[in-house]
Scaffold this motif. Structure first.
Motif, PDB file in Angstrom:
ATOM      1  N   ASP A 129       0.802  -1.221   0.000  1.00  0.00           N
ATOM      2  CA  ASP A 129       0.000   0.000   0.000  1.00  0.00           C
ATOM      3  C   ASP A 129       0.833   1.270   0.000  1.00  0.00           C
ATOM      4  O   ASP A 129       0.321   2.364   0.226  1.00  0.00           O
ATOM      5  CB  ASP A 129      -0.957   0.007   1.191  1.00  0.00           C
ATOM      6  N   ALA A 130       2.146   1.138  -0.259  1.00  0.00           N
ATOM      7  CA  ALA A 130       3.002   2.331  -0.308  1.00  0.00           C
ATOM      8  C   ALA A 130       2.543   3.235  -1.445  1.00  0.00           C
ATOM      9  O   ALA A 130       2.397   2.778  -2.584  1.00  0.00           O
ATOM     10  CB  ALA A 130       4.452   1.928  -0.519  1.00  0.00           C
ATOM     11  N   PRO A 131       2.306   4.515  -1.181  1.00  0.00           N
ATOM     12  CA  PRO A 131       1.813   5.395  -2.242  1.00  0.00           C
ATOM     13  C   PRO A 131       2.921   5.744  -3.231  1.00  0.00           C
ATOM     14  O   PRO A 131       4.111   5.693  -2.910  1.00  0.00           O
ATOM     15  CB  PRO A 131       1.361   6.646  -1.473  1.00  0.00           C
ATOM     16  N   LEU A 132       2.527   6.072  -4.444  1.00  0.00           N
ATOM     17  CA  LEU A 132       3.486   6.588  -5.409  1.00  0.00           C
ATOM     18  C   LEU A 132       4.025   7.919  -4.889  1.00  0.00           C
ATOM     19  O   LEU A 132       3.292   8.686  -4.261  1.00  0.00           O
ATOM     20  CB  LEU A 132       2.823   6.803  -6.772  1.00  0.00           C
ATOM     21  N   PRO A 133       5.300   8.242  -5.129  1.00  0.00           N
ATOM     22  CA  PRO A 133       5.841   9.509  -4.644  1.00  0.00           C
ATOM     23  C   PRO A 133       5.159  10.699  -5.308  1.00  0.00           C
ATOM     24  O   PRO A 133       4.630  10.590  -6.425  1.00  0.00           O
ATOM     25  CB  PRO A 133       7.325   9.423  -5.019  1.00  0.00           C
ATOM     26  N   ALA A 134       5.208  11.811  -4.626  1.00  0.00           N
ATOM     27  CA  ALA A 134       4.500  13.008  -5.103  1.00  0.00           C
ATOM     28  C   ALA A 134       4.982  13.459  -6.470  1.00  0.00           C
ATOM     29  O   ALA A 134       4.199  13.985  -7.276  1.00  0.00           O
ATOM     30  CB  ALA A 134       4.668  14.142  -4.081  1.00  0.00           C
ATOM     31  N   TRP A 135       6.304  13.257  -6.772  1.00  0.00           N
ATOM     32  CA  TRP A 135       6.824  13.749  -8.052  1.00  0.00           C
ATOM     33  C   TRP A 135       6.167  13.077  -9.255  1.00  0.00           C
ATOM     34  O   TRP A 135       6.239  13.595 -10.382  1.00  0.00           O
ATOM     35  CB  TRP A 135       8.340  13.615  -8.128  1.00  0.00           C
ATOM     36  N   VAL A 136       5.520  11.938  -9.053  1.00  0.00           N
ATOM     37  CA  VAL A 136       4.832  11.260 -10.158  1.00  0.00           C
ATOM     38  C   VAL A 136       3.669  12.115 -10.657  1.00  0.00           C
ATOM     39  O   VAL A 136       3.371  12.152 -11.858  1.00  0.00           O
ATOM     40  CB  VAL A 136       4.322   9.871  -9.708  1.00  0.00           C
ATOM     41  N   PHE A 137       3.002  12.851  -9.735  1.00  0.00           N
ATOM     42  CA  PHE A 137       1.764  13.550 -10.069  1.00  0.00           C
ATOM     43  C   PHE A 137       1.913  15.064 -10.199  1.00  0.00           C
ATOM     44  O   PHE A 137       1.030  15.725 -10.730  1.00  0.00           O
ATOM     45  CB  PHE A 137       0.703  13.266  -8.999  1.00  0.00           C
ATOM     46  N   GLU A 138       3.016  15.597  -9.715  1.00  0.00           N
ATOM     47  CA  GLU A 138       3.130  17.061  -9.741  1.00  0.00           C
ATOM     48  C   GLU A 138       4.577  17.464  -9.963  1.00  0.00           C
ATOM     49  O   GLU A 138       5.510  16.689  -9.712  1.00  0.00           O
ATOM     50  CB  GLU A 138       2.630  17.653  -8.420  1.00  0.00           C
ATOM     51  N   GLY A 139       4.769  18.681 -10.445  1.00  0.00           N
ATOM     52  CA  GLY A 139       6.120  19.174 -10.670  1.00  0.00           C
ATOM     53  C   GLY A 139       6.629  18.852 -12.065  1.00  0.00           C
ATOM     54  O   GLY A 139       5.845  18.633 -13.001  1.00  0.00           O
ATOM     55  N   PRO A 140       7.957  18.802 -12.240  1.00  0.00           N
ATOM     56  CA  PRO A 140       8.546  18.667 -13.581  1.00  0.00           C
ATOM     57  C   PRO A 140       8.081  17.439 -14.354  1.00  0.00           C
ATOM     58  O   PRO A 140       7.829  17.517 -15.555  1.00  0.00           O
ATOM     59  CB  PRO A 140      10.059  18.580 -13.285  1.00  0.00           C
ATOM     60  N   VAL A 141       7.964  16.287 -13.676  1.00  0.00           N
ATOM     61  CA  VAL A 141       7.576  15.061 -14.380  1.00  0.00           C
ATOM     62  C   VAL A 141       6.148  15.164 -14.897  1.00  0.00           C
ATOM     63  O   VAL A 141       5.860  14.819 -16.055  1.00  0.00           O
ATOM     64  CB  VAL A 141       7.735  13.833 -13.462  1.00  0.00           C
ATOM     65  N   ALA A 142       5.244  15.613 -14.049  1.00  0.00           N
ATOM     66  CA  ALA A 142       3.851  15.750 -14.471  1.00  0.00           C
ATOM     67  C   ALA A 142       3.726  16.751 -15.611  1.00  0.00           C
ATOM     68  O   ALA A 142       2.996  16.528 -16.583  1.00  0.00           O
ATOM     69  CB  ALA A 142       2.989  16.170 -13.290  1.00  0.00           C
ATOM     70  N   ASP A 143       4.438  17.865 -15.504  1.00  0.00           N
ATOM     71  CA  ASP A 143       4.383  18.896 -16.550  1.00  0.00           C
ATOM     72  C   ASP A 143       4.935  18.368 -17.880  1.00  0.00           C
ATOM     73  O   ASP A 143       4.450  18.724 -18.958  1.00  0.00           O
ATOM     74  CB  ASP A 143       5.183  20.126 -16.131  1.00  0.00           C
ATOM     75  N   ASN A 144       5.956  17.512 -17.778  1.00  0.00           N
ATOM     76  CA  ASN A 144       6.621  16.992 -18.972  1.00  0.00           C
ATOM     77  C   ASN A 144       5.900  15.787 -19.568  1.00  0.00           C
ATOM     78  O   ASN A 144       6.063  15.467 -20.737  1.00  0.00           O
ATOM     79  CB  ASN A 144       8.064  16.601 -18.620  1.00  0.00           C
ATOM     80  N   GLY A 145       5.106  15.102 -18.740  1.00  0.00           N
ATOM     81  CA  GLY A 145       4.441  13.886 -19.199  1.00  0.00           C
ATOM     82  C   GLY A 145       5.350  12.680 -19.153  1.00  0.00           C
ATOM     83  O   GLY A 145       5.221  11.753 -19.945  1.00  0.00           O
ATOM     84  N   GLY A 146       6.279  12.683 -18.196  1.00  0.00           N
ATOM     85  CA  GLY A 146       7.175  11.541 -18.056  1.00  0.00           C
ATOM     86  C   GLY A 146       8.534  11.941 -17.533  1.00  0.00           C
ATOM     87  O   GLY A 146       8.824  13.125 -17.313  1.00  0.00           O
ATOM     88  N   VAL A 147       9.402  10.954 -17.338  1.00  0.00           N
ATOM     89  CA  VAL A 147      10.701  11.181 -16.704  1.00  0.00           C
ATOM     90  C   VAL A 147      11.792  11.541 -17.694  1.00  0.00           C
ATOM     91  O   VAL A 147      12.935  11.781 -17.303  1.00  0.00           O
ATOM     92  CB  VAL A 147      11.140   9.943 -15.896  1.00  0.00           C
ATOM     93  N   TYR A 148      11.463  11.565 -19.001  1.00  0.00           N
ATOM     94  CA  TYR A 148      12.463  11.919 -20.010  1.00  0.00           C
ATOM     95  C   TYR A 148      12.005  13.117 -20.816  1.00  0.00           C
ATOM     96  O   TYR A 148      10.842  13.207 -21.221  1.00  0.00           O
ATOM     97  CB  TYR A 148      12.716  10.744 -20.954  1.00  0.00           C
ATOM     98  N   GLY A 149      12.934  14.029 -21.052  1.00  0.00           N
ATOM     99  CA  GLY A 149      12.665  15.187 -21.883  1.00  0.00           C
ATOM    100  C   GLY A 149      13.948  15.632 -22.546  1.00  0.00           C
ATOM    101  O   GLY A 149      15.021  15.039 -22.350  1.00  0.00           O
ATOM    102  N   THR A 150      13.881  16.683 -23.313  1.00  0.00           N
ATOM    103  CA  THR A 150      15.059  17.157 -24.040  1.00  0.00           C
ATOM    104  C   THR A 150      16.171  17.614 -23.091  1.00  0.00           C
ATOM    105  O   THR A 150      17.343  17.637 -23.475  1.00  0.00           O
ATOM    106  CB  THR A 150      14.681  18.314 -24.974  1.00  0.00           C
ATOM    107  N   ALA A 151      15.813  17.944 -21.849  1.00  0.00           N
ATOM    108  CA  ALA A 151      16.834  18.373 -20.886  1.00  0.00           C
ATOM    109  C   ALA A 151      17.529  17.198 -20.220  1.00  0.00           C
ATOM    110  O   ALA A 151      18.527  17.371 -19.510  1.00  0.00           O
ATOM    111  CB  ALA A 151      16.202  19.279 -19.818  1.00  0.00           C
TER     112      ALA A 151
END
Length: 801
Positions: free
Chosen positions: A414-436
């Motif tokens: 029942d461990a929740p997904l970390p917050a970065w999955v739903f908000e911040g750079p990853v959420a804005d980018n739509g994933g963990v990979y981007g041009t940066a």
């Protein structure tokens, strides 16, 4: 800039891993001192001597060629510790026992060179605990370096630093591992089992848990979780058998003992079936029985309910297999989640468990998501990493599905997904990979790749989905492109032209030949050279037999003769181009592909290159100049040696072609004559294009001129042919070759000996090419050859008739 040159390596421990690490260093011509305990009886180096001998017998072969064993020096801890002073890198690779390793460190530490890197090849022990007792200076040069088994073939190598490890030590070691040993290197944090085994073994355990939950038998699990998911063919339970069920039990125990507070700890429980098999002594492949075993030709699978083996006859459901064939990752994932079929629910569950696990543990085990994906791709044979799959399937939607399953109690914990999955750079980018770059939870930002000088040798670095769209398929500047070839220049290297074959398996047909002529003409007009390189393996699986079929069906073998003549003109054009042509070879270079490579002015070959003239497998002979090259090289070698016995220089080349011998490494290909002593062997395939372009440029800048066309070369003639034929008769009558293999051998012998001419007669290249073409066309009309060709086209396997 300062060079870090590894003059010599010491490997401590001549067990399975230590000996094979030593062998791979030897492949790279790095001298190695291989240590182990002194033998209690006989020569003190007996343990190591036996290990080196065993290396020459192992399959797959740890040595690229048997003669590289000379680079390995046997030593023991009692007599030879002073040899450590001459080593720039010391790798400890003894058994996974903390106390044993500490005892060894106390013994060797005083003898290690003050400037040497000291590394431990542990698969999961704490690097910090291993370094306890070291002084500060030695700690600054100590780290973990985890090779994967077998070290020659597995691309992954994990680097695990201490907080005190000097950055220059890590950079120098990464450079050595990357370019000299050809590894894909990732940096892991000092946590149990590091990255690949932490995620990989947790995934295998989760798969076993979900298989039991949904009632999926072992054989169907393996049908679903292997190549159909873009993973290793050995899938789940066969992989466990290969690793060894006892070994897997130890890895699981490590996770149980070192990660008691992990929210996923319940899923680390040793599966009851694995425990039962180990207790029965069924340890997998090494005991010829584990989850699977073979009885005659029948594959048997273990039935946990009856504790016995039953025939493996289960079939994955066609509806589920149809879902897996959908190339749209988002649609595929949605269909698996929506399905009520137990096999589909099982597949969704293992994806969900993987996404849940890597997100929760990312910050603990690695700097960025990239290390996780590369570790599974390079260490476990996945074509796509789990973070790549998640992002391709739709980051936000998949995250919501995973969260819903966690909330509903369907997940492993029942461990929740970390917050970065739903908000911040990853959420804005739509994933963990981007041009940066790739996302780092610690930095809460996207981090670019390392820019060590060694990576400047990789024009196209290994890509991850979503980080870049520039690859060897579309990068650089395209000069001309069609369905068969792409003619282009690589970024930053616009003075050398590149020819890439685009056909299936890079087969060579008429359009590829036309493209080759066009590329040579362009290179001669405006560039310093031409490199033959394709971004994917193989180099080329040979001539395109399918392309010949329409003409053959209309006019028989005679209708194919113009195509064979054009193929010969294509290889000749590569040989006599006015600018250097360089074949950048990796993977298979068979038949016509091998002929393309051997006609180039030079070759730059990846260590894992497999070259051969294999046409007898389809009832033909080499027709693109391969036999001509064997005959001409033999004649020239006889002339140079002042010998009239051309056959003495010809027999090895004849046997290579007549038996379809394929080199199993670039070194073996060199021994077979497909690669010259002056050619370059590259260990990291990502460096192949850079080195090939550099080679072409250097040849041009040093005043390259093509070879002079041969006017007259001595041939082995009628007597040479008679001698070879007598040997073939013995082979046929002894049952070593089939009747049709005998016929094909005689045809090859006639061609390479020059036909019905007197021994020592001087002939030109065209003479041999005409013989090649004549017999190639004649064989096409033979029903036995047609059987072989159709068998290969229909099954992909050679027919022996």
């Amino acid at each position: 800039m300062s060079n870090f040159i590894v003059r010599k390596v010491a490997v401590l421990g001549a067990g399975v891993m230590g000996a094979q690490i030593a062998a791979h260093c030897a492949n790279a011509k790095v001298p190695v001192v291989l240590f182990d305990l002194p033998a209690k009886e006989g020569p003190k180096n007996g343990i190591v001597d036996k290990a080196i001998l065993n290396l020459t017998k192992l399959k797959p072969a740890p040595f690229g060629a048997k003669d590289v064993a000379q680079y390995v020096q046997a030593a023991n801890y009692e007599e030879h510790l002073e040899l450590l002073q001459g080593c720039d890198l010391v790798i400890e690779a003894i058994a996974e026992r903390m106390d044993w390793k500490h005892d060894l460190y106390k013994k060797v530490a005083p003898h290690i060179n003050a400037n040497a890197i000291f590394a431990t090849n542990t698969s999961g022990l704490s690097i910090a605990k291993l370094s306890e007792g070291f002084d500060a200076e030695l700690k600054s040069r100590f780290c973990g370096v985890h090779f994967f088994n077998p070290p020659r073939y597995m691309h992954l190598c994990e680097l695990i630093p201490l907080s005190t490890t000097r950055q220059d030590i890590l950079d120098n070691l990464e450079t050595f591992l990357t370019t000299t040993l050809g590894k894909g290197t990732i940096t892991a944090k000092d946590t149990p089992n590091f990255v690949a085994n932490r995620v990989g073994v947790a995934g295998m355990l989760a798969t076993m848990v979900e298989a039991q939950k949904y009632g999926i038998p072992f054989d169907i699990v393996d049908q679903l979780t292997g190549s159909k998911l873009g993973r290793a063919k050995s899938a789940t339970f066969r992989t466990a058998d290969v690793v060894g069920l006892d070994t897997m039990g130890h890895v699981i125990a490590t996770m149980q003992n070192t990660l008691p507070n992990d929210p996923f700890a319940a899923s680390y429980a040793t599966p009851a079936v694995l425990k039962a098999l180990v207790e029965k002594g069924a340890l997998g492949q090494k005991t010829k029985g584990g989850f699977f075993k073979k009885e005659g030709k029948q594959i048997m699978v273990f039935d946990a309910n009856t504790s016995s083996y039953v025939p493996s006859e289960g079939k994955a459901d066609e509806a589920v297999l149809k879902i897996l064939k959908n190339r749209n990752v988002a649609e595929r994932m949605a269909a698996l989640r929506a399905s009520e079929h137990p096999q589909a629910k099982f597949l969704w569950a293992i994806f969900r468990d993987a996404f849940h696990y890597i997100a929760f543990h990312l910050n603990e085990i690695a700097d960025t998501a990239r290390e996780v994906d590369f570790s599974l791709r390079w260490g476990y044979g996945w074509t796509e990493g789990p973070f790549e799959t998640w992002q391709a399937a739709g980051w936000k939607q998949v995250a919501e599905w995973v969260k819903a399953d966690i909330d509903a109690g369907e997940a492993l914990c029942d461990a929740p997904l970390p917050a970065w999955v739903f908000e911040g750079p990853v959420a804005d980018n739509g994933g963990v990979y981007g041009t940066a770059g790739a996302f780092s939870p610690a930095a809460n930002a996207f981090v670019p790749r390392k820019d060590l000088p060694v990576y400047q040798r990789q024009i196209f670095r290994a890509k991850v989905l979503g980080e870049t769209t520039v690859t060897g398929h579309n990068g650089g500047t395209t000069i001309k492109e069609n369905d068969a070839v792409r003619i282009w220049t690589a970024p930053g290297h616009d003075d050398v032209l590149v020819l890439s074959i685009k056909t299936k398996m890079h087969a060579i047909g008429p359009d590829v030949i036309t493209g080759t002529h066009e590329a040579i003409a362009l290179a001669e007009k405006s560039y310093k050279g031409l490199v033959l390189w394709s971004p994917d393996e193989p180099f080329s699986a040979g001539a395109d037999l399918q392309a010949m079929l329409p003409a053959f069906m209309q006019g028989g073998g005679k209708a194919i003769e113009p195509m064979v003549a054009e193929f010969q003109k294509g290889t000749a054009a590569l040989k006599y181009a006015q600018v250097p042509t360089v074949a950048a070879v990796t993977g298979l270079a068979l038949g016509g592909g091998c002929e393309f490579a051997i006609h180039c002015a030079a070759r730059v070959a990846n260590l894992e290159s497999y070259m051969g003239l294999v046409e007898v497998g389809v009832g033909l002979i080499p027709g693109g100049g391969g036999l001509k090259e064997i005959a001409v090289n033999a004649g020239l070698a006889a002339q140079k040696a002042g010998s009239s016995d051309v056959l003495a220089f010809l027999k090895d080349g004849f046997m290579t072609a007549a038996t379809a011998k394929v080199g199993t490494s670039a070194m073996e290909c060199r021994d077979l004559g497909f690669i010259k002593e002056s050619d370059t062997i590259v260990f990291n395939s990502h460096e192949l294009l850079y080195v090939a372009i550099s080679r072409a440029r250097a040849m041009f800048d040093s005043g390259y001129r093509p070879p002079h066309k041969i006017k007259g070369v001595p041939a082995a003639g009628k007597s040479g042919f008679a001698t070879i034929k007598a040997q073939l008769v013995n082979m046929r009558d002894g049952g070593f070759i089939s009747a049709y293999d005998f016929h094909l051998g005689c045809v090859i012998a006639e061609v390479v000996c020059g036909g019905e001419i007197e021994t020592g007669s001087l002939v030109d290249e065209e003479w041999f090419l005409n013989l090649e073409r004549k017999h190639f066309v004649k064989l096409l009309d033979n029903p036995k050859t047609q059987e072989r060709i159709m068998g290969m086209l229909q099954t992909g396997k050679p027919v022996r008739n």
